[in-house]
Design a protein around this motif. Structure first.
Motif, PDB file in Angstrom:
ATOM      1  N   PRO A 200      39.827  15.861  37.455  1.00 46.26           N
ATOM      2  CA  PRO A 200      40.433  16.557  36.411  1.00 46.26           C
ATOM      3  C   PRO A 200      42.234  16.581  36.922  1.00 46.26           C
ATOM      4  N   GLN A 201      43.149  16.489  35.755  1.00 45.10           N
ATOM      5  CA  GLN A 201      44.516  16.242  36.088  1.00 45.10           C
ATOM      6  C   GLN A 201      45.094  17.327  36.817  1.00 45.10           C
TER       7      GLN A 201
ATOM      8  N   ALA B  53      48.284  25.765  42.281  1.00 43.32           N
ATOM      9  CA  ALA B  53      47.759  26.197  43.493  1.00 43.32           C
ATOM     10  C   ALA B  53      46.711  27.457  42.942  1.00 43.32           C
ATOM     11  N   PHE B  54      47.425  28.311  42.268  1.00 49.33           N
ATOM     12  CA  PHE B  54      46.768  29.546  41.833  1.00 49.33           C
ATOM     13  C   PHE B  54      45.842  29.341  40.800  1.00 49.33           C
ATOM     14  N   ILE B  55      46.113  28.282  39.998  1.00 47.03           N
ATOM     15  CA  ILE B  55      45.124  27.932  38.964  1.00 47.03           C
ATOM     16  C   ILE B  55      44.051  27.433  39.748  1.00 47.03           C
ATOM     17  N   LYS B  56      44.107  26.513  40.582  1.00 54.44           N
ATOM     18  CA  LYS B  56      43.007  25.855  41.374  1.00 54.44           C
ATOM     19  C   LYS B  56      42.206  26.946  42.021  1.00 54.44           C
ATOM     20  N   ALA B  57      42.886  27.964  42.459  1.00 49.90           N
ATOM     21  CA  ALA B  57      42.188  29.057  43.262  1.00 49.90           C
ATOM     22  C   ALA B  57      41.399  29.736  42.080  1.00 49.90           C
ATOM     23  N   LEU B  61      37.463  29.969  42.416  1.00 55.11           N
ATOM     24  CA  LEU B  61      36.927  31.462  43.148  1.00 55.11           C
ATOM     25  C   LEU B  61      35.530  31.617  42.848  1.00 55.11           C
ATOM     26  N   PRO B  62      34.644  31.292  41.775  1.00 55.74           N
ATOM     27  CA  PRO B  62      33.353  31.556  41.531  1.00 55.74           C
ATOM     28  C   PRO B  62      32.675  30.889  42.690  1.00 55.74           C
ATOM     29  N   TYR B  75      45.533  30.328  51.155  1.00 54.55           N
ATOM     30  CA  TYR B  75      46.988  29.589  51.612  1.00 54.55           C
ATOM     31  C   TYR B  75      46.637  28.030  52.113  1.00 54.55           C
ATOM     32  N   ARG B  76      45.348  27.701  52.352  1.00 56.19           N
ATOM     33  CA  ARG B  76      44.995  26.614  52.541  1.00 56.19           C
ATOM     34  C   ARG B  76      44.858  25.773  51.106  1.00 56.19           C
ATOM     35  N   ILE B  77      44.491  26.376  50.314  1.00 51.50           N
ATOM     36  CA  ILE B  77      44.517  25.617  48.908  1.00 51.50           C
ATOM     37  C   ILE B  77      46.204  25.318  48.494  1.00 51.50           C
TER      38      ILE B  77
END
Lengths: 223, 196
Positions: A200-201, B53-57, B61-62, B75-77
């Motif tokens: 994903p981008q 980073a927050f969107i990745k988290a 999260l699931p 923090y690692r993310i």
């Protein structure tokens, strides 16, 4: 909002609430935007006292909430409609302002589209609407999900279906608009890329100036 | 414990509660932005990386199993997102990682403050002044309870020991101190608004 609830929130912030209080505050926060705003203000005070306040001015929260709303609308695996209270996305983003205008027009168009069963025949439309709706449709009958419903008597499932169709409309609008590379279109691209096995981008943005992935970024993603 | 709050919030996000993620975000946004600003100096880029980073988290999260604490995981993310951002921009990330355990105790907002507009700096100063004035205007017992909590990070039980009062009193004092400061802030934001 009762004083008792506000005191519980204060204790939850400090990790000093008991399990019952914690659940109560979090349950209330799902539907009570004032409680969430109080949580926000109390953290602002905390951050200022600790010298970390700067980020509160930078509108990151509004940007994130707008993007989360988009992700929830786009992804079929996003969950449980009744667990999704409408979050405040008060934001200065011009993109959201445009979205609101488009959404009104889309709602009108939607009535025509829904009643003519236009979407049933299209794979993309059925694929998009399917996963999220199938879970939330109490009758379990796929064809029934497209029946017109008055908004003020709509169930949570009806509202989610309406939201999904509006997003679909916006996506089609974005895909067919010359020159524009909207957020919605990019997310669609992102999902297709993921389905095709590509990474994903990164770098999604919710504001008007959405960046298309540049060739160099694509290269980076392949590394 | 604060970890219990995080655990419960994480559990709720995993069940599809977006509002719970909003609460988690508010809880950690300052720390994450400050952390990222150690890797990325431009304010706008910092915000983009923080958002990513927050969107990745949120998306990951699931799959978060709770084997580490949530903030360590987050923090690692953030660190990895910042490093990837630098690599993508052909800039080398710093050779030494920031120690996650030290993040709570370091102030790295300076770089971000340097790129503030004059208006933003003025607004910040005004909010800061209001809060510090409110703190000074608090009755001594409320002020002590709040400062021991916020500046020193003490638990209610530790504060109760120091102030020689029951834990329930500490909890009530901290709450009333926060209400007082919040009312001052709301009055500053909207001088005509009624208090609670």
């Amino acid at each position: 909002m009762s004083e008792q609830l506000r005191e519980s929130l204060s204790a939850v912030m400090d990790g000093e609430a008991d399990a019952f209080e914690l659940r109560r505050v979090l349950d209330e926060s799902r539907s009570d935007s004032k409680l969430r705003e109080l949580w926000h203000r109390q953290h602002l005070v905390r951050d200022i006292l600790r010298g970390d306040e700067i980020v509160h001015q930078l509108d990151l929260r509004a940007r994130l909430l707008a993007e989360m709303e988009e992700l929830s609308s786009q992804e079929g695996d996003e969950p449980i409609p009744e667990a999704q209270p409408k979050l405040d996305t008060t934001t200065k983003s011009p993109w959201l302002g445009r979205l609101a205008g488009i959404a009104v027009a889309a709602t009108v168009a939607l009535l025509v589209i829904v009643s003519s069963d236009y979407l049933i025949g299209g794979d993309e439309g059925a694929g998009f609407v399917g996963p999220g709706i199938a879970q939330s449709n109490p009758s379990g009958a796929p064809s029934a999900v497209l029946a017109p419903v008055m908004y003020d008597v709509a169930t949570a499932a009806d509202r989610q279906r309406t939201d999904a169709l509006i997003i679909h409309h916006l996506q089609q609008n974005a895909l067919n608009r010359p020159g524009g590379f909207s957020f919605v279109r990019w997310v669609g691209f992102d999902r297709k890329s993921a389905q095709n096995g590509r990474a994903p981008q990164a770098g999604l943005r919710s504001e008007g100036g959405v960046q298309a992935p540049t060739p160099s970024q694509s290269k980076d993603n392949k590394r | 414990m604060a970890e219990d709050t995080d655990k419960e919030l994480v559990r709720r996000v995993q069940k599809g509660d977006q509002a719970a993620f909003d609460l988690l975000f508010v809880r950690y946004q300052s720390k994450i932005v400050n952390l990222i600003s150690r890797y990325v100096s431009d304010q706008e880029e910092t915000l983009d990386v923080a958002q990513e980073a927050f969107i990745k988290a949120y998306r990951a999260l699931p799959r978060f199993r709770g084997e580490s604490q949530f903030y360590t995981w987050l923090y690692r993310i953030a660190i990895n997102t910042a490093k990837n951002h630098l690599v993508a921009r052909s800039r080398r990330p710093p050779g030494v990682d920031v120690d996650v355990d030290e993040i709570e105790y370091r102030d790295d907002a300076t770089a971000l403050r340097d790129s503030e507009t004059p208006e933003a700096a003025l607004a910040r100063d005004q909010v800061q002044a209001t809060i510090h004035q409110a703190l000074n205007d608090l009755p001594e017992d409320l002020k002590s309870a709040l400062t021991l909590r916020e500046f020193d990070g003490l638990s209610y039980e530790q504060i109760a020991d120091i102030m020689e009062c029951p834990v329930g009193t500490v909890r009530s004092r901290i709450f009333r101190a926060r209400e007082f400061v919040d009312q001052r802030m709301q009055r500053m934001a909207d001088p005509g608004a009624d208090e609670h």
